[in-house]
Design an enzyme around this catalytic site. Structure first.
Site, PDB file in Angstrom:
ATOM      1  N   ARG A  44      10.890  30.097  43.161  1.00  9.72           N
ATOM      2  CA  ARG A  44      11.191  29.178  44.259  1.00  9.72           C
ATOM      3  C   ARG A  44      11.531  29.911  45.555  1.00  9.72           C
ATOM      4  O   ARG A  44      12.298  29.410  46.369  1.00  9.72           O
ATOM      5  CB  ARG A  44      12.319  28.211  43.885  1.00  9.72           C
ATOM      6  N   ARG A  97      12.610  25.774  50.298  1.00 10.71           N
ATOM      7  CA  ARG A  97      14.002  25.583  49.926  1.00 10.71           C
ATOM      8  C   ARG A  97      15.023  26.257  50.822  1.00 10.71           C
ATOM      9  O   ARG A  97      15.844  25.594  51.420  1.00 10.71           O
ATOM     10  CB  ARG A  97      14.238  26.045  48.482  1.00 10.71           C
ATOM     11  N   ARG A 131       7.707  22.218  56.906  1.00 11.72           N
ATOM     12  CA  ARG A 131       7.840  21.041  56.039  1.00 11.72           C
ATOM     13  C   ARG A 131       8.060  19.776  56.884  1.00 11.72           C
ATOM     14  O   ARG A 131       7.450  18.743  56.623  1.00 11.72           O
ATOM     15  CB  ARG A 131       9.011  21.285  55.095  1.00 11.72           C
ATOM     16  N   ASP A 181       2.866  22.725  43.217  1.00 14.29           N
ATOM     17  CA  ASP A 181       3.820  22.213  42.243  1.00 14.29           C
ATOM     18  C   ASP A 181       3.129  22.119  40.891  1.00 14.29           C
ATOM     19  O   ASP A 181       1.901  22.019  40.825  1.00 14.29           O
ATOM     20  CB  ASP A 181       4.368  20.846  42.655  1.00 14.29           C
ATOM     21  N   TYR A 220       7.043  15.106  31.805  1.00 18.17           N
ATOM     22  CA  TYR A 220       7.030  14.320  33.043  1.00 18.17           C
ATOM     23  C   TYR A 220       6.073  13.127  32.941  1.00 18.17           C
ATOM     24  O   TYR A 220       6.346  12.050  33.475  1.00 18.17           O
ATOM     25  CB  TYR A 220       6.650  15.196  34.243  1.00 18.17           C
TER      26      TYR A 220
END
Ligand code: CP3
Length: 342
Positions: free
Chosen positions: A26, A30, A39, A76, A152
């Site tokens: 990551r 972030r 972003r 992702d 998921y």
């Protein structure tokens, strides 16, 4: 293209290196203000992922700003269910949500085994990133492990227990295997496409490995990870099975090169249990909340415990969003400056 810094790749292949290479799970996104700017301009997470120019920009940011020894493509793990026919949405502060989820055998009709080209935007981002990196550091490709993706798709969102997904393993094992095989075949197509587009290594993230029993892990997760590792022959492979301390010995039997450790896993015990593989990890991401002196001490302790060979320095899981950039830099610089003696 010849790589200028190939420490990470040489270490992944088990070769001797001048110093331990370092990158962070990551690392893209972030924590960097530069990321948040891109972003915000993109508007939302999926636009960022689906626009190769922007994905390239945020993939390269940590290489330039933090000085890591590898880049990881910005994407992702949930792009695979979407390519198979199950859309996801990334809700602000809530995380991923699937408007529809898989509950019965009938629902499998919504899905197909996806081809690499159905994720062309990721392949384009990889090719573009490779071009812009111009050999500076290697580029890591990745995918979720079939079990984590399955979780998921069944649950429809994040969960603390993933008990709906686990329930499926107990109550409908045949159906579960059918879906896991479809995810596996899609993932193999996808990772082969990533390698063709320029990924130098691929990492499989099994974020929910730790909630299965050892027997279930062998039957419903490792079996499929093993198929993926066998199918990807041209680049080294890393398997990170978060929480699966019980599966470390079993990692010897699959064809990956590197095994990721989380911070719960004792380093010397892991060496003993997985003697043939390169180990990656494993500082607790929360250790970066300490002072600079604390971060330095913890990082050196980790490096000493792993020793000079067969180690790629990383955290035991992804960076937390509220980590200070100078603490992250301290972790990276400590690894890069450290030399093992004797
Ligand atoms: O390592 C990197 O920097 C590369 C990019 C990357 C992302 N997700 C970008 C992302 C990688 C490797 C992932 C993998 C991923 N995604 C995993 C496996 C690793 C792990 O953490 O266990 C999982 C489980 C996911 C699913 C996912 N994506 C969740 C649960 C969430 C929401 C919560 C969170 O962690 O932020 C995401 C969103 C996501 N993926 C963000 C980023 C940068 C944050 C979203 C944003 O910027 O708005």
């Amino acid at each position: 293209m010849q790589l200028k810094n190939d420490l990470f790749l040489r270490a992944a292949r088990g070769e001797k290196v001048e110093r331990t290479p370092v990158w962070l799970m990551r690392q893209a996104g972030r924590i960097l203000p530069e990321y948040r700017q891109v972003r915000a301009a993109a508007g939302d997470f999926k636009t960022l992922v689906k626009t190769p120019e922007l994905a390239t920009e945020v993939t390269i940011q940590p290489v330039d700003i933090l000085g890591v020894d590898a880049a990881i493509i910005f994407s992702d793990i949930l792009v695979i269910p979407e390519a198979m026919g199950l859309n996801y949405e990334m809700e602000e502060r809530r995380g991923p949500v699937f408007p529809k989820r898989i509950a019965t055998r009938e629902d499998l009709k919504m899905l197909h085994v996806s081809e690499a080209e159905e994720l062309q935007y990721v392949l384009d981002a990889i090719a573009m990133t490779k071009k812009h990196l111009s050999g500076k550091v290697p580029l890591i490709g990745f995918a979720g492990a079939p079990w984590t993706i399955f979780s998921y798709m069944i649950e429809g969102k994040g969960s603390k227990t993933f008990s709906d997904a686990k329930k499926m393993l107990y109550t409908q094992p045949e159906f579960s295997h059918q879906l896991l095989q479809m995810i596996t075949d899609s993932t193999i197509n996808y990772l082969k496409g990533q390698v063709k587009s320029g990924a130098d290594l691929v990492q499989i993230f099994d974020s929910w490995a730790g909630i299965l029993s050892p027997q279930q892990y062998a039957e419903f997760s490792l079996k499929y990870i093993s198929q993926i590792c066998d199918a990807i022959r041209d680049v080294p492979k890393t398997v990170f099975a978060k929480g699966a301390f019980f599966a470390r010995e079993a990692m010897n039997s699959i064809s990956c090169n590197v095994v990721g450790l989380d911070w719960n896993m004792d380093i010397s015990e892991s060496r003993r249990l997985v003697p043939g593989k390169v180990l990656q990890g494993n500082l607790d991401p929360c250790a970066l909340y300490g002072s600079l002196a604390d971060v330095k001490r913890e990082t050196v302790n980790m490096l000493k415990a792993f020793g000079p060979d067969k180690h790629i320095a990383n955290l035991g899981h992804g960076l937390y969003p509220d980590t200070e950039v100078d603490k992250v830099k301290c972790f990276i610089d400590t690894v890069k400056e450290y030399r093992h003696h004797g």
